[in-house]
Write a protein that holds these residues in place. Structure first.
Motif, mmCIF file in Angstrom:
data_model
loop_
_atom_site.group_PDB
_atom_site.id
_atom_site.type_symbol
_atom_site.label_atom_id
_atom_site.label_comp_id
_atom_site.label_asym_id
_atom_site.label_seq_id
_atom_site.Cartn_x
_atom_site.Cartn_y
_atom_site.Cartn_z
ATOM 1 N N VAL A 208 0.846 -1.203 0.000
ATOM 2 C CA VAL A 208 0.000 0.000 0.000
ATOM 3 C C VAL A 208 0.879 1.251 0.000
ATOM 4 N N LEU A 209 1.944 1.229 0.804
ATOM 5 C CA LEU A 209 2.867 2.367 0.828
ATOM 6 C C LEU A 209 3.606 2.506 -0.501
ATOM 7 N N LEU A 210 3.941 1.391 -1.121
ATOM 8 C CA LEU A 210 4.574 1.431 -2.439
ATOM 9 C C LEU A 210 3.613 2.046 -3.458
ATOM 10 N N LEU A 211 2.348 1.676 -3.387
ATOM 11 C CA LEU A 211 1.342 2.270 -4.267
ATOM 12 C C LEU A 211 1.302 3.791 -4.072
ATOM 13 N N ALA A 212 1.303 4.234 -2.835
ATOM 14 C CA ALA A 212 1.288 5.672 -2.553
ATOM 15 C C ALA A 212 2.566 6.346 -3.041
ATOM 16 N N THR A 213 3.708 5.679 -2.866
ATOM 17 C CA THR A 213 4.984 6.233 -3.323
ATOM 18 C C THR A 213 5.000 6.378 -4.838
ATOM 19 N N MET A 214 4.550 5.341 -5.525
ATOM 20 C CA MET A 214 4.538 5.394 -6.987
ATOM 21 C C MET A 214 3.553 6.440 -7.491
ATOM 22 N N THR A 215 2.430 6.575 -6.804
ATOM 23 C CA THR A 215 1.440 7.579 -7.188
ATOM 24 C C THR A 215 2.021 8.982 -7.052
ATOM 25 N N SER A 216 2.624 9.269 -5.912
ATOM 26 C CA SER A 216 3.170 10.616 -5.714
ATOM 27 C C SER A 216 4.391 10.858 -6.603
ATOM 28 N N SER A 217 5.175 9.817 -6.878
ATOM 29 C CA SER A 217 6.307 9.958 -7.805
ATOM 30 C C SER A 217 5.814 10.311 -9.203
ATOM 31 N N LEU A 218 4.794 9.591 -9.646
ATOM 32 C CA LEU A 218 4.228 9.844 -10.962
ATOM 33 C C LEU A 218 3.635 11.249 -11.032
ATOM 34 N N LEU A 219 2.936 11.647 -9.986
ATOM 35 C CA LEU A 219 2.370 12.996 -9.938
ATOM 36 C C LEU A 219 3.472 14.041 -10.069
ATOM 37 N N LEU A 220 4.543 13.889 -9.322
ATOM 38 C CA LEU A 220 5.642 14.850 -9.365
ATOM 39 C C LEU A 220 6.286 14.898 -10.748
ATOM 40 N N VAL A 221 6.600 13.740 -11.285
ATOM 41 C CA VAL A 221 7.275 13.700 -12.587
ATOM 42 C C VAL A 221 6.392 14.313 -13.673
ATOM 43 N N LEU A 222 5.120 13.946 -13.699
ATOM 44 C CA LEU A 222 4.232 14.484 -14.735
ATOM 45 C C LEU A 222 3.981 15.981 -14.558
ATOM 46 N N ARG A 223 3.915 16.455 -13.315
ATOM 47 C CA ARG A 223 3.746 17.899 -13.086
ATOM 48 C C ARG A 223 4.950 18.667 -13.602
ATOM 49 N N VAL A 224 6.139 18.162 -13.321
ATOM 50 C CA VAL A 224 7.355 18.853 -13.744
ATOM 51 C C VAL A 224 7.550 18.732 -15.256
ATOM 52 N N ALA A 225 7.257 17.569 -15.810
ATOM 53 C CA ALA A 225 7.497 17.324 -17.231
ATOM 54 C C ALA A 225 6.487 18.013 -18.141
ATOM 55 N N THR A 226 5.225 18.093 -17.725
ATOM 56 C CA THR A 226 4.199 18.591 -18.648
ATOM 57 C C THR A 226 3.522 19.873 -18.203
ATOM 58 N N GLN A 227 3.351 20.066 -16.921
ATOM 59 C CA GLN A 227 2.607 21.201 -16.379
ATOM 60 C C GLN A 227 1.243 21.337 -17.051
ATOM 61 N N ALA A 228 0.663 20.190 -17.416
ATOM 62 C CA ALA A 228 -0.617 20.176 -18.126
ATOM 63 C C ALA A 228 -1.773 19.972 -17.154
ATOM 64 N N ASP A 229 -2.949 20.343 -17.605
ATOM 65 C CA ASP A 229 -4.152 20.205 -16.787
ATOM 66 C C ASP A 229 -4.582 18.750 -16.611
ATOM 67 N N TYR A 230 -4.148 17.888 -17.503
ATOM 68 C CA TYR A 230 -4.603 16.499 -17.478
ATOM 69 C C TYR A 230 -3.728 15.579 -16.615
ATOM 70 N N VAL A 231 -2.767 16.130 -15.908
ATOM 71 C CA VAL A 231 -1.857 15.313 -15.095
ATOM 72 C C VAL A 231 -2.625 14.493 -14.062
ATOM 73 N N LEU A 232 -3.544 15.121 -13.361
ATOM 74 C CA LEU A 232 -4.297 14.384 -12.333
ATOM 75 C C LEU A 232 -5.099 13.243 -12.947
ATOM 76 N N LEU A 233 -5.641 13.448 -14.137
ATOM 77 C CA LEU A 233 -6.381 12.392 -14.819
ATOM 78 C C LEU A 233 -5.448 11.230 -15.171
ATOM 79 N N LEU A 234 -4.278 11.532 -15.694
ATOM 80 C CA LEU A 234 -3.309 10.475 -16.019
ATOM 81 C C LEU A 234 -2.908 9.683 -14.780
#
Length: 166
Positions: A113-139
Protein backbone atom coordinates in the motif's frame (compact mmCIF):
# COMPACT_ATOMS: atom_id res chain seq x y z
CA UNK A 1 0.89 -36.74 8.11
CA UNK A 2 -1.65 -34.39 9.56
CA UNK A 3 -4.16 -32.66 7.40
CA UNK A 4 -3.88 -28.93 7.91
CA UNK A 5 -7.05 -27.17 8.93
CA UNK A 6 -7.74 -23.47 8.81
CA UNK A 7 -9.06 -21.33 11.65
CA UNK A 8 -12.59 -22.33 10.66
CA UNK A 9 -11.73 -26.04 11.00
CA UNK A 10 -11.95 -26.73 7.27
CA UNK A 11 -9.24 -28.62 5.41
CA UNK A 12 -6.70 -26.46 3.59
CA UNK A 13 -6.24 -28.97 0.76
CA UNK A 14 -2.69 -29.99 1.67
CA UNK A 15 -1.39 -32.75 3.87
CA UNK A 16 1.16 -30.86 5.96
CA UNK A 17 1.77 -30.09 9.57
CA UNK A 18 1.31 -26.57 10.93
CA UNK A 19 5.10 -26.19 10.92
CA UNK A 20 5.38 -27.39 7.31
CA UNK A 21 2.62 -25.01 6.29
CA UNK A 22 4.36 -22.10 8.05
CA UNK A 23 7.66 -23.02 6.34
CA UNK A 24 5.98 -23.14 2.92
CA UNK A 25 4.12 -19.90 3.48
CA UNK A 26 7.32 -18.21 4.68
CA UNK A 27 9.23 -19.21 1.53
CA UNK A 28 6.37 -17.99 -0.67
CA UNK A 29 6.11 -14.70 1.22
CA UNK A 30 9.84 -14.00 1.00
CA UNK A 31 9.79 -14.63 -2.76
CA UNK A 32 6.96 -12.10 -3.08
CA UNK A 33 8.75 -9.58 -0.87
CA UNK A 34 11.91 -9.84 -3.00
CA UNK A 35 10.03 -8.54 -6.03
CA UNK A 36 8.49 -5.61 -4.18
CA UNK A 37 11.70 -4.82 -2.26
CA UNK A 38 13.71 -4.50 -5.44
CA UNK A 39 11.25 -2.06 -6.96
CA UNK A 40 10.88 0.10 -3.87
CA UNK A 41 14.63 0.20 -3.23
CA UNK A 42 15.41 1.31 -6.78
CA UNK A 43 12.68 3.96 -6.66
CA UNK A 44 13.74 5.14 -3.20
CA UNK A 45 17.41 5.32 -4.23
CA UNK A 46 16.49 7.42 -7.24
CA UNK A 47 14.34 9.71 -5.10
CA UNK A 48 17.22 10.30 -2.71
CA UNK A 49 19.43 11.57 -5.53
CA UNK A 50 16.91 14.06 -6.96
CA UNK A 51 17.51 16.63 -4.25
CA UNK A 52 21.16 16.93 -5.37
CA UNK A 53 20.36 17.84 -8.98
CA UNK A 54 20.39 21.45 -10.21
CA UNK A 55 16.76 21.19 -11.32
CA UNK A 56 15.61 20.60 -7.73
CA UNK A 57 16.41 24.20 -6.80
CA UNK A 58 13.94 25.39 -9.45
CA UNK A 59 11.01 23.28 -8.24
CA UNK A 60 7.88 25.13 -7.21
CA UNK A 61 6.84 24.93 -3.56
CA UNK A 62 4.02 22.48 -4.30
CA UNK A 63 6.40 20.18 -6.19
CA UNK A 64 8.87 20.27 -3.30
CA UNK A 65 6.09 19.26 -0.91
CA UNK A 66 5.10 16.41 -3.23
CA UNK A 67 8.77 15.38 -3.35
CA UNK A 68 9.11 15.36 0.45
CA UNK A 69 5.90 13.34 0.84
CA UNK A 70 7.15 10.92 -1.83
CA UNK A 71 10.51 10.40 -0.09
CA UNK A 72 8.81 9.79 3.27
CA UNK A 73 6.38 7.32 1.68
CA UNK A 74 9.30 5.57 -0.04
CA UNK A 75 11.18 5.32 3.24
CA UNK A 76 8.10 3.89 4.97
CA UNK A 77 7.52 1.38 2.15
CA UNK A 78 11.16 0.30 2.33
CA UNK A 79 10.86 -0.24 6.07
CA UNK A 80 7.68 -2.28 5.78
CA UNK A 81 9.04 -4.45 2.97
CA UNK A 82 12.36 -5.11 4.71
CA UNK A 83 10.58 -5.72 8.04
CA UNK A 84 9.79 -9.40 7.32
CA UNK A 85 13.50 -10.17 6.88
CA UNK A 86 14.38 -8.59 10.21
CA UNK A 87 11.41 -10.29 11.85
CA UNK A 88 12.54 -13.68 10.61
CA UNK A 89 16.10 -13.11 11.74
CA UNK A 90 15.08 -12.03 15.23
CA UNK A 91 12.57 -14.82 15.88
CA UNK A 92 14.28 -17.64 13.99
CA UNK A 93 14.48 -20.80 16.08
CA UNK A 94 11.96 -19.56 18.66
CA UNK A 95 9.10 -21.78 17.41
CA UNK A 96 6.89 -18.85 16.46
CA UNK A 97 6.97 -19.21 12.69
CA UNK A 98 3.17 -19.27 12.21
CA UNK A 99 2.89 -15.99 14.12
CA UNK A 100 5.91 -14.57 12.26
CA UNK A 101 4.36 -15.49 8.90
CA UNK A 102 1.14 -13.75 9.89
CA UNK A 103 2.91 -10.56 10.98
CA UNK A 104 5.25 -10.61 7.96
CA UNK A 105 2.23 -10.96 5.69
CA UNK A 106 0.65 -7.89 7.27
CA UNK A 107 3.89 -5.92 6.95
CA UNK A 108 4.12 -6.90 3.29
CA UNK A 109 0.55 -5.76 2.63
CA UNK A 110 1.26 -2.42 4.34
CA UNK A 111 4.45 -2.16 2.29
CA UNK A 112 2.50 -2.71 -0.93
CA UNK A 113 0.00 0.00 0.00
CA UNK A 114 2.87 2.37 0.83
CA UNK A 115 4.57 1.43 -2.44
CA UNK A 116 1.34 2.27 -4.27
CA UNK A 117 1.29 5.67 -2.55
CA UNK A 118 4.98 6.23 -3.32
CA UNK A 119 4.54 5.39 -6.99
CA UNK A 120 1.44 7.58 -7.19
CA UNK A 121 3.17 10.62 -5.71
CA UNK A 122 6.31 9.96 -7.81
CA UNK A 123 4.23 9.84 -10.96
CA UNK A 124 2.37 13.00 -9.94
CA UNK A 125 5.64 14.85 -9.36
CA UNK A 126 7.27 13.70 -12.59
CA UNK A 127 4.23 14.48 -14.74
CA UNK A 128 3.75 17.90 -13.09
CA UNK A 129 7.35 18.85 -13.74
CA UNK A 130 7.50 17.32 -17.23
CA UNK A 131 4.20 18.59 -18.65
CA UNK A 132 2.61 21.20 -16.38
CA UNK A 133 -0.62 20.18 -18.13
CA UNK A 134 -4.15 20.20 -16.79
CA UNK A 135 -4.60 16.50 -17.48
CA UNK A 136 -1.86 15.31 -15.10
CA UNK A 137 -4.30 14.38 -12.33
CA UNK A 138 -6.38 12.39 -14.82
CA UNK A 139 -3.31 10.47 -16.02
CA UNK A 140 -2.24 9.74 -12.45
CA UNK A 141 -5.76 8.60 -11.56
CA UNK A 142 -5.84 6.22 -14.54
CA UNK A 143 -2.48 4.70 -13.57
CA UNK A 144 -3.56 4.36 -9.92
CA UNK A 145 -6.74 2.59 -11.03
CA UNK A 146 -4.56 0.25 -13.11
CA UNK A 147 -2.34 -0.48 -10.09
CA UNK A 148 -5.38 -1.10 -7.92
CA UNK A 149 -6.83 -3.46 -10.50
CA UNK A 150 -3.55 -5.39 -10.98
CA UNK A 151 -2.45 -5.49 -7.35
CA UNK A 152 -5.75 -5.87 -5.53
CA UNK A 153 -8.79 -6.07 -7.82
CA UNK A 154 -7.92 -9.11 -9.92
CA UNK A 155 -6.32 -11.04 -7.04
CA UNK A 156 -9.37 -10.46 -4.84
CA UNK A 157 -11.69 -11.42 -7.70
CA UNK A 158 -9.72 -14.67 -8.26
CA UNK A 159 -9.76 -15.39 -4.54
CA UNK A 160 -13.51 -14.85 -4.38
CA UNK A 161 -14.32 -16.68 -7.61
CA UNK A 162 -12.04 -19.67 -7.20
CA UNK A 163 -11.94 -20.29 -3.47
CA UNK A 164 -13.83 -23.50 -3.02
CA UNK A 165 -15.78 -24.53 0.01
CA UNK A 166 -14.15 -27.59 1.56
Amino acid sequence: MNTTRGADGKRTGRDETAEERADRMWVELIQEVRVAQTGVQILFGFLLTVVFTPAFARLAHTDRVIYIVTVVLGAAATGALIGPVSLHRLVSGRRVKPQAVSLASRLTFVGLVLLLATMTSSLLLVLRVATQADYVLLLVAVVVLWYLLCWFGWPLWVRHRHTSEQ
